[in-house]
Design a protein around this motif. Structure first.
Motif, PDB file in Angstrom:
ATOM      1  N   PRO A   1      48.515  45.316  38.774  1.00  0.00           N
ATOM      2  CA  PRO A   1      47.751  44.908  38.001  1.00  0.00           C
ATOM      3  C   PRO A   1      47.730  43.422  37.286  1.00  0.00           C
ATOM      4  N   THR A   2      46.482  42.854  36.792  1.00  0.00           N
ATOM      5  CA  THR A   2      46.661  41.447  36.333  1.00  0.00           C
ATOM      6  C   THR A   2      46.148  41.212  34.923  1.00  0.00           C
ATOM      7  N   SER A   3      46.932  40.382  34.049  1.00  0.00           N
ATOM      8  CA  SER A   3      46.303  40.481  32.894  1.00  0.00           C
ATOM      9  C   SER A   3      45.065  39.661  32.410  1.00  0.00           C
TER      10      SER A   3
ATOM     11  N   MET B   1      45.551  35.843  32.349  1.00  0.00           N
ATOM     12  CA  MET B   1      45.689  35.431  34.010  1.00  0.00           C
ATOM     13  C   MET B   1      44.244  35.297  34.812  1.00  0.00           C
ATOM     14  N   LEU B   2      43.604  36.419  34.533  1.00  0.00           N
ATOM     15  CA  LEU B   2      42.196  36.483  35.219  1.00  0.00           C
ATOM     16  C   LEU B   2      41.382  35.237  34.666  1.00  0.00           C
ATOM     17  N   ALA B   3      41.504  35.184  33.141  1.00  0.00           N
ATOM     18  CA  ALA B   3      40.689  34.201  32.658  1.00  0.00           C
ATOM     19  C   ALA B   3      41.372  32.749  33.039  1.00  0.00           C
ATOM     20  N   ASP B   4      42.342  32.433  33.315  1.00  0.00           N
ATOM     21  CA  ASP B   4      42.870  31.353  33.836  1.00  0.00           C
ATOM     22  C   ASP B   4      42.212  30.935  35.069  1.00  0.00           C
ATOM     23  N   GLN B   5      42.463  32.143  36.023  1.00  0.00           N
ATOM     24  CA  GLN B   5      42.260  31.680  37.410  1.00  0.00           C
ATOM     25  C   GLN B   5      40.686  31.493  37.568  1.00  0.00           C
ATOM     26  N   LEU B   6      39.878  32.055  36.890  1.00  0.00           N
ATOM     27  CA  LEU B   6      38.506  31.804  37.043  1.00  0.00           C
ATOM     28  C   LEU B   6      37.765  30.951  35.902  1.00  0.00           C
ATOM     29  N   SER B   7      38.630  30.169  35.353  1.00  0.00           N
ATOM     30  CA  SER B   7      38.381  29.100  34.397  1.00  0.00           C
ATOM     31  C   SER B   7      37.207  29.448  33.460  1.00  0.00           C
ATOM     32  N   VAL B   8      37.396  30.396  32.727  1.00  0.00           N
ATOM     33  CA  VAL B   8      36.660  31.111  31.619  1.00  0.00           C
ATOM     34  C   VAL B   8      37.515  31.613  30.479  1.00  0.00           C
ATOM     35  N   ARG B   9      37.054  31.866  29.493  1.00  0.00           N
ATOM     36  CA  ARG B   9      37.313  32.525  28.263  1.00  0.00           C
ATOM     37  C   ARG B   9      37.704  33.940  28.497  1.00  0.00           C
ATOM     38  N   PRO B  10      39.084  34.087  27.700  1.00  0.00           N
ATOM     39  CA  PRO B  10      39.469  35.719  27.992  1.00  0.00           C
ATOM     40  C   PRO B  10      38.054  36.577  27.171  1.00  0.00           C
ATOM     41  N   SER B  11      37.183  35.873  26.604  1.00  0.00           N
ATOM     42  CA  SER B  11      36.266  36.827  26.098  1.00  0.00           C
ATOM     43  C   SER B  11      35.149  36.966  26.892  1.00  0.00           C
ATOM     44  N   THR B  12      35.023  36.082  27.804  1.00  0.00           N
ATOM     45  CA  THR B  12      34.175  36.381  28.956  1.00  0.00           C
ATOM     46  C   THR B  12      34.454  37.570  29.918  1.00  0.00           C
ATOM     47  N   ILE B  13      35.912  37.249  30.142  1.00  0.00           N
ATOM     48  CA  ILE B  13      36.280  38.372  30.859  1.00  0.00           C
ATOM     49  C   ILE B  13      36.232  39.608  30.537  1.00  0.00           C
ATOM     50  N   SER B  14      36.578  39.842  29.149  1.00  0.00           N
ATOM     51  CA  SER B  14      36.491  41.011  28.470  1.00  0.00           C
ATOM     52  C   SER B  14      34.958  41.734  28.696  1.00  0.00           C
ATOM     53  N   LYS B  15      33.983  40.773  28.692  1.00  0.00           N
ATOM     54  CA  LYS B  15      32.639  41.408  28.726  1.00  0.00           C
ATOM     55  C   LYS B  15      32.404  41.736  30.050  1.00  0.00           C
ATOM     56  N   MET B  16      32.883  40.801  30.930  1.00  0.00           N
ATOM     57  CA  MET B  16      32.787  41.271  32.346  1.00  0.00           C
ATOM     58  C   MET B  16      33.352  42.462  32.824  1.00  0.00           C
ATOM     59  N   LEU B  17      34.417  42.543  32.251  1.00  0.00           N
ATOM     60  CA  LEU B  17      35.462  43.968  32.530  1.00  0.00           C
ATOM     61  C   LEU B  17      34.705  45.216  32.125  1.00  0.00           C
ATOM     62  N   ASP B  18      33.786  45.258  30.962  1.00  0.00           N
ATOM     63  CA  ASP B  18      33.214  46.211  30.120  1.00  0.00           C
ATOM     64  C   ASP B  18      32.187  46.882  31.119  1.00  0.00           C
TER      65      ASP B  18
ATOM     66  N   ALA C   1      39.899  49.295  35.912  1.00  0.00           N
ATOM     67  CA  ALA C   1      40.490  50.054  34.659  1.00  0.00           C
ATOM     68  C   ALA C   1      41.307  49.011  33.943  1.00  0.00           C
ATOM     69  N   ARG C   2      41.382  49.335  32.658  1.00  0.00           N
ATOM     70  CA  ARG C   2      42.258  48.667  31.710  1.00  0.00           C
ATOM     71  C   ARG C   2      43.368  49.388  31.843  1.00  0.00           C
TER      72      ARG C   2
ATOM     73  N   MET D   1      46.100  45.005  30.666  1.00  0.00           N
ATOM     74  CA  MET D   1      46.059  44.534  32.336  1.00  0.00           C
ATOM     75  C   MET D   1      44.906  45.204  32.900  1.00  0.00           C
ATOM     76  N   VAL D   2      44.488  44.626  34.028  1.00  0.00           N
ATOM     77  CA  VAL D   2      43.426  45.213  34.698  1.00  0.00           C
ATOM     78  C   VAL D   2      43.924  45.474  36.231  1.00  0.00           C
ATOM     79  N   GLN D   3      43.259  46.602  36.716  1.00  0.00           N
ATOM     80  CA  GLN D   3      43.475  47.115  37.849  1.00  0.00           C
ATOM     81  C   GLN D   3      42.269  47.543  38.379  1.00  0.00           C
ATOM     82  N   LEU D   4      42.293  47.357  39.858  1.00  0.00           N
ATOM     83  CA  LEU D   4      41.151  47.809  40.752  1.00  0.00           C
ATOM     84  C   LEU D   4      41.475  49.305  40.840  1.00  0.00           C
ATOM     85  N   THR D   5      40.241  49.926  40.858  1.00  0.00           N
ATOM     86  CA  THR D   5      40.090  51.501  41.272  1.00  0.00           C
ATOM     87  C   THR D   5      39.804  51.687  42.766  1.00  0.00           C
TER      88      THR D   5
END
Length: 148
Positions: A49-51, A54-71, A80-81, A92-96
């Motif tokens: 699982p990835t935080s 960390m995803l936001a850093d890797q993709l060079s976007v804000r954590p809020s952007t990642i959260s919307k994408m994750l939803d 899954a969170r 954390m975020v994990q692939l299903t």
């Protein structure tokens, strides 16, 4: 090189980025994804699982952007969170299993796009183009890091 010559680079880069994204969007639509979602899914390791940060850093976007994408990806059953067992403040975020299938499909789409482009460019030009684009990418990444 004078300023007039360097100004020709930006319109070309913007046009290439726009066309690549449009082409990518058409291919991703085949599997019900949008540009950006593919990059997020690609970054995930099924076994680790990835935080969100960390995803936001890797993709060079804000954590809020990642959260919307994750939803949206959670709604589709692709990720899954999960709570971080070491730090309850961190999500954390994990692939299903469905996400793993989507990851394979994404990489197939990327290979198709890559192959389509690569077969249209002479091999000698392709090597030089790749080297130049990587160099431009490094320059832009350095400048971005300084500005953030």
């Amino acid at each position: 090189m004078d300023a007039g010559q360097s100004l020709a680079i930006l319109p070309s880069l913007l046009s290439i980025a726009k066309s690549t994204r449009a082409f990518q969007a058409l291919l991703l639509a085949e599997i019900g994804l949008h540009p950006g979602q593919d990059q997020l899914l690609d970054r995930l390791d099924p076994a680790n699982p990835t935080s969100v940060s960390m995803l936001a850093d890797q993709l060079s976007v804000r954590p809020s952007t990642i959260s919307k994408m994750l939803d949206r990806l959670i709604d589709r059953g692709l990720v899954a969170r999960t709570p971080n067992i070491r730090d309850a403040r961190q999500t954390m975020v994990q692939l299903t299993p469905m996400g793993e299938e989507a990851q394979v499909a994404i990489r197939d789409i990327w290979h198709r796009l890559e192959d389509d482009l690569a077969t249209s460019i002479p091999s000698g030009d392709l090597v030089a183009l790749n080297r130049s684009l990587m160099h431009v990418g490094e320059i832009l990444a350095q400048k971005l890091r300084r500005l953030r």
